[in-house]
Design a protein around this motif. Structure first.
Motif, PDB file in Angstrom:
ATOM      1  N   SER A  68      40.801  41.735  35.216  1.00 57.57           N
ATOM      2  CA  SER A  68      41.898  40.927  35.751  1.00 57.57           C
ATOM      3  C   SER A  68      43.258  41.538  35.418  1.00 57.57           C
ATOM      4  O   SER A  68      44.183  41.489  36.231  1.00 57.57           O
ATOM      5  N   ASP A  71      43.644  44.353  37.786  1.00 52.54           N
ATOM      6  CA  ASP A  71      43.998  43.836  39.108  1.00 52.54           C
ATOM      7  C   ASP A  71      45.471  43.457  39.170  1.00 52.54           C
ATOM      8  O   ASP A  71      46.140  43.695  40.189  1.00 52.54           O
ATOM      9  N   SER A  72      45.978  42.856  38.099  1.00 46.54           N
ATOM     10  CA  SER A  72      47.391  42.464  38.074  1.00 46.54           C
ATOM     11  C   SER A  72      48.299  43.681  38.219  1.00 46.54           C
ATOM     12  O   SER A  72      49.275  43.658  38.977  1.00 46.54           O
ATOM     13  N   HIS A  74      47.557  46.397  39.670  1.00 51.87           N
ATOM     14  CA  HIS A  74      47.368  47.009  40.990  1.00 51.87           C
ATOM     15  C   HIS A  74      47.739  46.086  42.147  1.00 51.87           C
ATOM     16  O   HIS A  74      47.446  46.408  43.313  1.00 51.87           O
ATOM     17  N   THR A  75      48.392  44.968  41.841  1.00 53.41           N
ATOM     18  CA  THR A  75      48.868  44.102  42.913  1.00 53.41           C
ATOM     19  C   THR A  75      49.871  44.823  43.807  1.00 53.41           C
ATOM     20  O   THR A  75      49.962  44.552  45.010  1.00 53.41           O
ATOM     21  N   ARG A  78      47.720  48.783  45.208  1.00 54.37           N
ATOM     22  CA  ARG A  78      46.739  48.772  46.302  1.00 54.37           C
ATOM     23  C   ARG A  78      47.372  48.556  47.673  1.00 54.37           C
ATOM     24  O   ARG A  78      47.047  49.286  48.621  1.00 54.37           O
ATOM     25  N   LEU A 110      46.601  44.046  50.926  1.00 55.51           N
ATOM     26  CA  LEU A 110      47.074  42.924  50.107  1.00 55.51           C
ATOM     27  C   LEU A 110      46.121  41.738  50.209  1.00 55.51           C
ATOM     28  O   LEU A 110      45.824  41.079  49.202  1.00 55.51           O
ATOM     29  N   HIS A 113      42.905  42.591  48.354  1.00 54.78           N
ATOM     30  CA  HIS A 113      43.195  42.610  46.910  1.00 54.78           C
ATOM     31  C   HIS A 113      43.269  41.184  46.363  1.00 54.78           C
ATOM     32  O   HIS A 113      42.754  40.905  45.273  1.00 54.78           O
ATOM     33  N   ALA A 114      43.902  40.282  47.109  1.00 56.29           N
ATOM     34  CA  ALA A 114      44.004  38.893  46.669  1.00 56.29           C
ATOM     35  C   ALA A 114      42.620  38.264  46.540  1.00 56.29           C
ATOM     36  O   ALA A 114      42.348  37.523  45.584  1.00 56.29           O
ATOM     37  N   ALA A 117      40.969  39.912  43.344  1.00 60.51           N
ATOM     38  CA  ALA A 117      41.550  39.437  42.089  1.00 60.51           C
ATOM     39  C   ALA A 117      41.188  37.985  41.827  1.00 60.51           C
ATOM     40  O   ALA A 117      40.852  37.599  40.699  1.00 60.51           O
TER      41      ALA A 117
END
Length: 204
Positions: A68, A71-72, A74-75, A78, A110, A113-114, A117
């Motif tokens: 996580s 992921d944060s 790579h907000t 990505r 995006l 990715h959302a 995540a």
């Protein structure tokens, strides 16, 4: 070949693992499998950097809570990668304006990715660590399979990517309640750990 399906597919895949997309596309171009891959993605330094970062993500993505955090970070990475790859693909073909391709690739990245995540936040509420490994492995395999498929059947691959994105959004909506319950439990634990002021005993 129409570049639009490939831009969409690469954008979806970039939202899950951008480094894998860069590495795969670069290798397909460098080995002569496809003539539609821009030279920028085939450069040795790009391939080496993408390979190293892919290995870093492969490890971080399988560790609960570390995934996580990754992921944060790579907000931004990505979606930018999806936009960059889309613009490069459009510039290579000349069939689609670079800006339009960049917007399509970036917005699709995006969205995926959302989904990724948010799904990981829900999975991290599980007490066992194996679900992270299974999900991460499935994501990497899915990205590799769909991007490879897109090299030969871009329209069909774009349909597959669209279905997977829609399914991911539906699954995330279902998991939102679980994420909220997890956040409420964590907030409750923090409240319970706060020291309680002791009231002095009144004199006799």
């Amino acid at each position: 070949m129409s570049v639009l399906p490939l831009v969409f597919t690469s954008g979806w895949a970039s939202g899950i693992n951008a480094y894998a997309v860069v590495l795969l596309l670069g290798l397909f171009g460098a080995t002569g499998v496809s003539d539609d891959v821009p030279q920028t993605l085939q450069r040795p330094e790009v391939l080496v950097a993408a390979g190293v970062l892919f290995l870093c993500e492969a490890v971080a993505d399988k560790i609960p809570y570390v995934d996580s955090v990754w992921d944060s970070v790579h907000t931004v990475v990505r979606p930018l990668a999806g936009a960059w790859i889309g613009a490069l693909l459009a510039g290579q073909s000349g069939a689609l304006p670079d800006v339009a391709a960049g917007l399509l690739g970036g917005s699709t990245a995006l969205a995926s990715h959302a989904v990724k995540a948010g799904t990981r936040m829900a999975v991290n509420t599980s007490p066992e660590p194996f679900s992270n490994v299974i999900l991460s492995t499935a994501e990497d395999a899915g990205v590799g399979a769909v991007v490879s498929f897109a090299m030969f059947h871009p329209e069909a691959a774009a349909i597959v990517a669209a279905v997977l994105l829609a399914a991911g959004v539906a699954a995330l909506c279902f998991l939102v309640s679980r994420i909220r319950r997890f956040l409420r439990r964590r907030a409750r634990r923090r409240e319970e750990r706060r020291p309680v002021a002791r009231v002095g005993r009144p004199p006799d």
